[in-house]
Design a protein around this motif. Structure first.
Motif, short mmCIF file in Angstrom:
data_model
loop_
_atom_site.label_atom_id
_atom_site.label_comp_id
_atom_site.label_asym_id
_atom_site.label_seq_id
_atom_site.Cartn_x
_atom_site.Cartn_y
_atom_site.Cartn_z
N ARG A 15 0.82 -1.21 0.00
CA ARG A 15 0.00 0.00 0.00
C ARG A 15 0.85 1.26 0.00
N ASP A 16 1.83 1.34 0.90
CA ASP A 16 2.57 2.58 1.09
C ASP A 16 3.69 2.79 0.09
N ILE A 17 4.17 1.73 -0.53
CA ILE A 17 5.27 1.85 -1.48
C ILE A 17 4.85 1.47 -2.89
N LEU A 18 4.41 0.24 -3.09
CA LEU A 18 4.16 -0.25 -4.45
C LEU A 18 2.97 0.43 -5.12
N GLU A 19 2.02 0.95 -4.35
CA GLU A 19 0.86 1.60 -4.93
C GLU A 19 1.04 3.10 -5.14
N GLN A 20 2.22 3.63 -4.81
CA GLN A 20 2.51 5.03 -5.12
C GLN A 20 2.71 5.17 -6.62
N ASN A 21 2.52 6.37 -7.11
CA ASN A 21 2.65 6.62 -8.55
C ASN A 21 4.03 7.18 -8.90
N GLY A 22 4.63 6.58 -9.93
CA GLY A 22 5.86 7.12 -10.49
C GLY A 22 7.12 6.88 -9.69
N VAL A 23 7.11 5.90 -8.77
CA VAL A 23 8.29 5.66 -7.94
C VAL A 23 9.32 4.86 -8.73
N LYS A 24 10.54 5.38 -8.80
CA LYS A 24 11.64 4.67 -9.45
C LYS A 24 12.75 4.31 -8.47
N TRP A 25 12.71 4.92 -7.29
CA TRP A 25 13.72 4.62 -6.28
C TRP A 25 13.04 4.43 -4.93
N LEU A 26 13.58 3.53 -4.14
CA LEU A 26 13.10 3.28 -2.78
C LEU A 26 14.29 3.32 -1.84
N ILE A 27 14.16 4.08 -0.77
CA ILE A 27 15.14 4.05 0.32
C ILE A 27 14.49 3.36 1.52
N ILE A 28 15.11 2.30 2.00
CA ILE A 28 14.63 1.61 3.21
C ILE A 28 15.51 2.06 4.37
N SER A 29 14.90 2.76 5.31
CA SER A 29 15.62 3.30 6.47
C SER A 29 14.85 2.94 7.72
N GLU A 30 14.87 1.68 8.05
CA GLU A 30 14.02 1.18 9.13
C GLU A 30 14.63 -0.07 9.74
#
Length: 432
Positions: free
Chosen positions: A294-309
């Motif tokens: 929901r919070d990452i894959l369903e966003q629009n136009g995302v080409k980069w992901l930073i995981i800081s958790e």
């Protein structure tokens, strides 16, 4: 013999509202298609050639926040939202001329009525530029009811935003029930005005509260060269220790640098941090593995992901016997999230977990778990790149602790100077 570790994604992220959300999503897509065919750009209306055609444009998130259940300690102040007006301010990242707004009722079992919603350029505090005010519509209507455990998307609207602009969202509520979802740790002051006032009402004497309710995200119609960076995290991404309404979380500092750099000026930043959030289990809000779709894959136009958790998972370790298992579980969770993001064509960057010696999380076995996870982040090759926040934020005299001048008093969260250093440290070349 230990059972192998497995995580099922999306059980919480979709199951509670899947059918209703899908129907709303389908309706929204139909409305968007109709709008796009009928929309005439400002350049065309003035007889100029448009910079891009509609075929060269797509929706990209320019602002977002991660929703979760808001407990009784973080609800709107008296007299509450029902039949009252509420103004909230957000900072977009990339600019544009056509927007759509997302609203959430995911974590509530009661309906919420939005009698009218206005958007305007914020002039600071509760003040707006009245001449920019426009009213949102939902399937062509000004009033909309959000059913329990659903989200809605507004019709597209012609509204100009500059990169980094502050936008005010004013909602005249009808019935809002005993509970309403949102994002309690907004780090931004909102304003509650008693009564269903005009969207242009004077909010200078409204009741201030540092929470967001029901707002979820803003998408902008942008050229296909525009793309978003989603950041999954906890309170350090959410900005605990930053200045209220200063928009100086490390993600804001990072966004501002991107916008002022010619090679990355069309990069949006979406902050999906939740204070107290965990990756695997426990914590505030759905764990990262459950909210990932929901919070990452369903966003629009995302080409980069930073995981800081991961710091809260480690901080929750009770005994030395648990430490190795928690570190293992975190690593397996990272692997699965990386795999899912890669399948969507995203590059995934891993941020090392900050030092926490001298904080209430400080235990030898927790330090061992953090060292194990950070070593894996740096050396496994699973991430497309590593953002080594630990290296830049630790105390050279005591590397397992945050530098004294960069921590907010609890030796767990950075202060404003610490967030500035983090935001300035990220290599912009990773996003060209």
């Amino acid at each position: 013999m230990k059972k192998s570790f497995s995580i099922k994604f999306g059980d919480k992220g979709r199951g509670r509202y899947g059918m209703a959300y899908s129907a709303l999503h389908a309706m929204t897509l139909m409305l968007l298609s109709a709008f796009l065919f009928s929309f005439t750009s400002p350049e065309v209306s003035k007889g100029k050639a448009p910079k891009t055609t509609l075929k060269e444009q797509s929706w990209v998130g320019t602002w977002s926040t991660a929703p979760y259940f808001v407990d009784a300690n973080n609800m709107a102040p008296a007299p509450g939202l029902t039949n009252n007006s509420f103004r909230q301010v957000v900072r977009v990242s990339v600019g544009g001329d056509v927007l759509r707004f997302r609203f959430t009722n995911l974590f509530c079992k009661n309906a919420v009525v939005l009698k009218s919603v206005g958007i305007a350029v914020s002039k600071g505090g509760s003040d707006i530029d009245a001449k920019t005010n426009k009213i949102l519509k939902f399937a062509g209507k000004k009033e909309v009811t959000m059913s329990p455990e659903t989200e809605i998307v507004s019709d597209p609207i012609s509204f100009h935003v500059d990169p980094g602009m502050k936008v005010a969202i004013t909602i005249c509520f009808g019935e809002a029930g005993p509970n309403v979802g949102g994002h309690a740790a907004s780090r931004t002051t909102s304003y509650l005005l008693q009564g269903n006032k005009s969207l242009l009402a004077d909010f200078s004497h409204a009741i201030p509260t540092d929470h967001w309710f029901v707002i979820r995200g803003i998408d902008v119609m942008a050229s296909n060269s525009t793309a978003a960076i989603a950041i999954l995290g906890n309170s350090i991404v959410d900005g605990r220790g930053s200045g209220t309404s200063k928009f100086n979380r490390w993600t804001d500092v990072f966004s501002d640098r991107l916008l002022h750099n010619p090679a990355t000026k069309n990069r949006a930043v979406l902050n999906l941090g939740i204070g107290g959030n965990c990756v695997v289990r426990g914590g505030q809000g759905d764990p990262a593995v459950a909210r990932f779709d929901r919070d990452i894959l369903e966003q629009n136009g995302v080409k980069w992901l930073i995981i800081s958790e991961g710091i809260n998972d480690i901080g929750g370790i009770k005994t030395s016997e648990q430490a190795a298992q928690v570190a293992h579980d975190l690593i397996e969770a990272y692997k699965q999230m990386i795999e899912k993001a890669h399948a969507k064509g995203m590059k995934v960057y891993g941020a090392t977990i900050l030092p926490f010696a001298k904080s209430f999380y400080d235990k030898d076995f927790r330090q061992t778990a953090r060292d194990t996870v950070n070593a894996w982040i740096r050396t496994s090759g699973s991430f497309d790149a590593v953002i080594d926040f630990e290296k830049v934020m630790n105390d050279p005299k005591d590397p397992k602790a945050l530098s004294p001048d960069l921590q907010s008093g609890d030796f767990l969260h950075p202060n404003e100077a610490g967030y500035a250093k983090m935001g300035e440290y990220v290599d912009l070349k990773l996003f060209e």
